[in-house]
Write a protein that holds these residues in place. Structure first.
Motif, mmCIF file in Angstrom:
data_model
loop_
_atom_site.group_PDB
_atom_site.id
_atom_site.type_symbol
_atom_site.label_atom_id
_atom_site.label_comp_id
_atom_site.label_asym_id
_atom_site.label_seq_id
_atom_site.Cartn_x
_atom_site.Cartn_y
_atom_site.Cartn_z
ATOM 1 N N ILE A 94 0.756 -1.218 0.062
ATOM 2 C CA ILE A 94 -0.059 0.067 -0.034
ATOM 3 C C ILE A 94 0.865 1.381 0.110
ATOM 4 O O ILE A 94 0.549 2.327 -0.792
ATOM 5 N N ALA A 95 1.920 1.431 0.704
ATOM 6 C CA ALA A 95 2.860 2.399 0.906
ATOM 7 C C ALA A 95 3.161 3.022 -0.517
ATOM 8 O O ALA A 95 3.418 4.226 -0.790
ATOM 9 N N ALA A 96 3.481 2.074 -1.265
ATOM 10 C CA ALA A 96 4.065 2.372 -2.580
ATOM 11 C C ALA A 96 3.109 2.684 -3.726
ATOM 12 O O ALA A 96 3.190 3.622 -4.384
ATOM 13 N N ARG A 97 1.790 2.148 -3.520
ATOM 14 C CA ARG A 97 0.765 2.174 -4.406
ATOM 15 C C ARG A 97 -0.412 3.265 -4.159
ATOM 16 O O ARG A 97 -0.712 3.718 -5.278
ATOM 17 N N VAL A 98 -0.641 3.402 -3.058
ATOM 18 C CA VAL A 98 -1.731 4.415 -2.636
ATOM 19 C C VAL A 98 -1.117 4.881 -1.310
ATOM 20 O O VAL A 98 -1.578 4.807 -0.173
ATOM 21 N N PRO A 99 0.013 5.920 -1.464
ATOM 22 C CA PRO A 99 0.652 6.499 -0.343
ATOM 23 C C PRO A 99 -0.188 7.157 0.784
ATOM 24 O O PRO A 99 0.191 7.023 1.832
ATOM 25 N N LEU A 100 -1.209 8.061 0.158
ATOM 26 C CA LEU A 100 -1.908 8.561 0.871
ATOM 27 C C LEU A 100 -2.820 7.768 1.890
ATOM 28 O O LEU A 100 -2.857 8.077 3.254
ATOM 29 N N LEU A 101 -3.399 6.767 1.433
ATOM 30 C CA LEU A 101 -4.092 5.713 2.296
ATOM 31 C C LEU A 101 -3.098 5.232 3.285
ATOM 32 O O LEU A 101 -3.506 5.272 4.580
ATOM 33 N N ALA A 102 -1.884 4.949 2.984
ATOM 34 C CA ALA A 102 -0.984 4.285 4.001
ATOM 35 C C ALA A 102 -0.569 5.317 5.052
ATOM 36 O O ALA A 102 -0.425 4.943 6.217
ATOM 37 N N ASP A 103 -0.733 6.470 4.645
ATOM 38 C CA ASP A 103 -0.359 7.663 5.734
ATOM 39 C C ASP A 103 -1.302 7.844 6.591
ATOM 40 O O ASP A 103 -1.360 8.071 7.901
ATOM 41 N N ALA A 104 -2.435 7.899 6.192
ATOM 42 C CA ALA A 104 -3.902 8.110 6.793
ATOM 43 C C ALA A 104 -4.141 6.792 7.968
ATOM 44 O O ALA A 104 -4.532 7.216 9.153
ATOM 45 N N LEU A 105 -4.078 5.612 7.623
ATOM 46 C CA LEU A 105 -4.414 4.569 8.281
ATOM 47 C C LEU A 105 -4.123 4.541 9.741
ATOM 48 O O LEU A 105 -4.960 4.448 10.855
ATOM 49 N N PRO A 106 -2.893 4.687 9.910
ATOM 50 C CA PRO A 106 -2.303 4.780 11.617
ATOM 51 C C PRO A 106 -2.859 5.628 12.241
ATOM 52 O O PRO A 106 -2.545 5.648 13.520
ATOM 53 N N LEU A 107 -3.493 6.767 11.949
ATOM 54 C CA LEU A 107 -3.874 7.946 12.432
ATOM 55 C C LEU A 107 -5.353 7.728 12.977
ATOM 56 O O LEU A 107 -6.078 8.492 13.788
ATOM 57 N N ILE A 108 -5.977 6.489 12.386
ATOM 58 C CA ILE A 108 -7.364 6.271 12.918
ATOM 59 C C ILE A 108 -7.197 5.493 14.169
ATOM 60 O O ILE A 108 -6.781 4.439 14.354
ATOM 61 N N ASP A 199 -7.582 10.113 19.125
ATOM 62 C CA ASP A 199 -8.997 10.872 19.063
ATOM 63 C C ASP A 199 -9.459 11.234 17.557
ATOM 64 O O ASP A 199 -8.474 11.304 16.741
ATOM 65 N N PHE A 200 -10.598 11.453 17.583
ATOM 66 C CA PHE A 200 -11.136 12.003 16.190
ATOM 67 C C PHE A 200 -10.318 13.548 16.065
ATOM 68 O O PHE A 200 -10.177 14.109 17.367
ATOM 69 N N ALA A 201 -9.800 13.658 15.185
ATOM 70 C CA ALA A 201 -8.825 14.944 14.828
ATOM 71 C C ALA A 201 -9.898 16.299 14.883
ATOM 72 O O ALA A 201 -11.132 16.069 14.445
ATOM 73 N N MET A 202 -9.609 17.275 15.255
ATOM 74 C CA MET A 202 -10.346 18.795 15.213
ATOM 75 C C MET A 202 -10.141 19.169 13.724
ATOM 76 O O MET A 202 -11.111 19.704 13.178
ATOM 77 N N ALA A 203 -9.122 18.826 12.986
ATOM 78 C CA ALA A 203 -9.153 19.176 11.669
ATOM 79 C C ALA A 203 -7.728 18.054 11.056
ATOM 80 O O ALA A 203 -7.043 17.852 11.851
ATOM 81 N N GLY A 204 -8.113 17.801 9.806
ATOM 82 C CA GLY A 204 -6.885 16.985 9.132
ATOM 83 C C GLY A 204 -7.035 17.344 7.638
ATOM 84 O O GLY A 204 -7.913 18.117 6.945
ATOM 85 N N VAL A 205 -5.912 17.037 7.227
ATOM 86 C CA VAL A 205 -5.556 17.408 5.661
ATOM 87 C C VAL A 205 -5.028 16.114 4.965
ATOM 88 O O VAL A 205 -3.914 15.807 5.376
ATOM 89 N N ALA A 206 -5.656 15.858 3.797
ATOM 90 C CA ALA A 206 -5.187 14.754 3.008
ATOM 91 C C ALA A 206 -4.508 15.464 1.681
ATOM 92 O O ALA A 206 -5.013 16.319 1.032
ATOM 93 N N ALA A 207 -2.978 15.364 1.440
ATOM 94 C CA ALA A 207 -2.562 15.979 0.364
ATOM 95 C C ALA A 207 -1.772 14.943 -0.347
ATOM 96 O O ALA A 207 -0.826 14.045 0.233
ATOM 97 N N SER A 208 -1.539 15.003 -1.628
ATOM 98 C CA SER A 208 -0.905 14.260 -2.703
ATOM 99 C C SER A 208 -0.404 15.250 -3.660
ATOM 100 O O SER A 208 -1.071 16.113 -4.119
ATOM 101 N N LEU A 209 0.887 14.967 -4.136
ATOM 102 C CA LEU A 209 1.702 15.963 -5.054
ATOM 103 C C LEU A 209 2.437 14.939 -6.186
ATOM 104 O O LEU A 209 2.949 13.912 -5.480
#
Ligand SMILES: Cc1cc2nc3c(=O)[nH]c(=O)nc-3n(C[C@H](O)[C@H](O)[C@H](O)COP(=O)(O)OP(=O)(O)OC[C@H]3O[C@@H](n4cnc5c(N)ncnc54)[C@H](O)[C@@H]3O)c2cc1C
Length: 301
Positions: A94-108, A199-209
């Motif tokens: 997942i980290a190589a193929r959909v890196p945004l998903l890989a970065d977000a999952l451990p924050l849940i 905890d559920f975050a007060m705000a979050g940002v998903a970014a991909s470049l």
């Protein structure tokens, strides 16, 4: 408090699951990992007369990378409805193929919750503060839905309608979510601020470049969580980044653009003004991190 009484169903395969939902309609709720639904039942904020447990439909646990080809899901990571958040987090592709998903999952939440909670359940539940709806929106993911009327795909941009409300009909089953595979030289980051880890975050940002060979931005994705009743895509900020050099000035301009029209909720966790402020800070941080990761990809290739 205890849940109101309900009749429990546990179909053994997808056809029976779809038929059960078609019979029961809006009297039923699907039960996936139960990490959002069970608390709602216990608090009697949801009182369905039927609960339809999906867990025996083992075909829906698959997580597949479909490379380019002829099929409708070519070029996508396909996450089946019973795949848990932890299944996907621990999947080394997942980290190589959909890196945004890989970065977000451990924050849940915490690993115990991710061991039960599903990727598709989080998107179907559509909590605006959750990470995965923002990831799905940023990446133009597709939600694959099955009912007695057939199978259809809903674009993430058409899926989230209002607070906890989606384009799903009562008898619809999300059977998978399809995430586009990242182009070469893409870096991504999910940044958020919460009072305590998990905890559920007060705000979050998903970014991909995505960068071209000269290091300029050829594709930019930005979505915000926790700042409205649905996750928000920052399309104007994305447009401003495409073709630009990835500088701090460009990221600052994107942050101003992304937050200019925000009118976040005020609640016990944060004021509207504080949420708006941290959303701007998070846009800059997430873009900087995404850029560094895209550059690191260049060095490795
Ligand atoms: C203490 C705690 C902290 C948490 N923190 C976070 C957090 O920080 N970030 C975050 O994103 N989440 C958090 N969660 C929620 C967690 O991620 C849930 O797992 C997720 O929101 C729902 O997934 P689920 O599989 O558990 O779905 P369930 O709870 O089983 O279902 C949720 C809703 O979605 C519907 N649904 C589920 N699957 C489908 C499907 N395949 N098709 C159609 N409808 C479906 C159900 O009918 C129900 O209405 C937290 C949960 C807890 C208990």
């Amino acid at each position: 408090m205890k849940p109101a009484p309900f009749t429990y169903h546990r179909p053994a395969d997808l056809d029976s699951l779809v038929a059960t939902m078609a019979d029961l309609g809006d009297e039923a709720k699907l039960l996936a990992g139960g990490q959002s639904l069970v608390p709602l039942l216990a608090l009697r904020l949801a009182s369905p007369t039927h609960l339809v447990d999906m867990s025996r439909v083992l075909d829906l646990r698959a997580v597949d990378v479909h490379e380019a080809g002829e099929s409708a899901d070519a070029g996508y990571l396909v996450v089946g409805a019973n795949a848990t958040q932890r299944d996907v987090e621990l999947d080394l592709r997942i980290a190589a193929r959909v890196p945004l998903l890989a970065d977000a999952l451990p924050l849940i939440a915490h690993p115990q919750i991710r061991n039960r909670g599903t990727v598709c359940g989080s998107i179907a539940h559509a909590d605006p503060a959750a990470e995965l709806p923002a990831v799905a929106l940023a990446l133009d993911a597709r939600i694959v839905v099955r009912s007695a009327r057939g199978t259809r795909r809903i674009d993430a941009s058409d899926f989230f309608l209002s607070y906890l409300e989606t384009a799903l009909e009562p008898d619809d089953v999300v059977v998978a979510v399809e995430f586009p595979l990242a182009a070469p030289h893409t870096g991504a980051a999910f940044h958020e601020i919460s009072r305590r880890h998990g905890d559920f975050a007060m705000a979050g940002v998903a970014a991909s470049l995505t960068l071209d060979h000269d290091g300029r931005i050829v594709d930019a994705r930005l979505a915000l969580s926790g700042v409205a009743s649905i996750p928000l895509r920052a399309a104007a900020a994305e447009a401003g980044l495409v073709g630009a050099a990835p500088t701090d000035e460009a990221f600052l301009a994107a942050s101003s653009e992304a937050t200019a029209l925000l009118d976040p909720p005020d609640d016990i966790h944060a004021t509207a003004a504080y949420r708006k402020h941290i959303a701007g800070v998070l846009v800059r941080r997430a873009l900087r991190a995404a850029h560094e990761r895209a550059l690191a990809g260049f060095e490795q290739s």
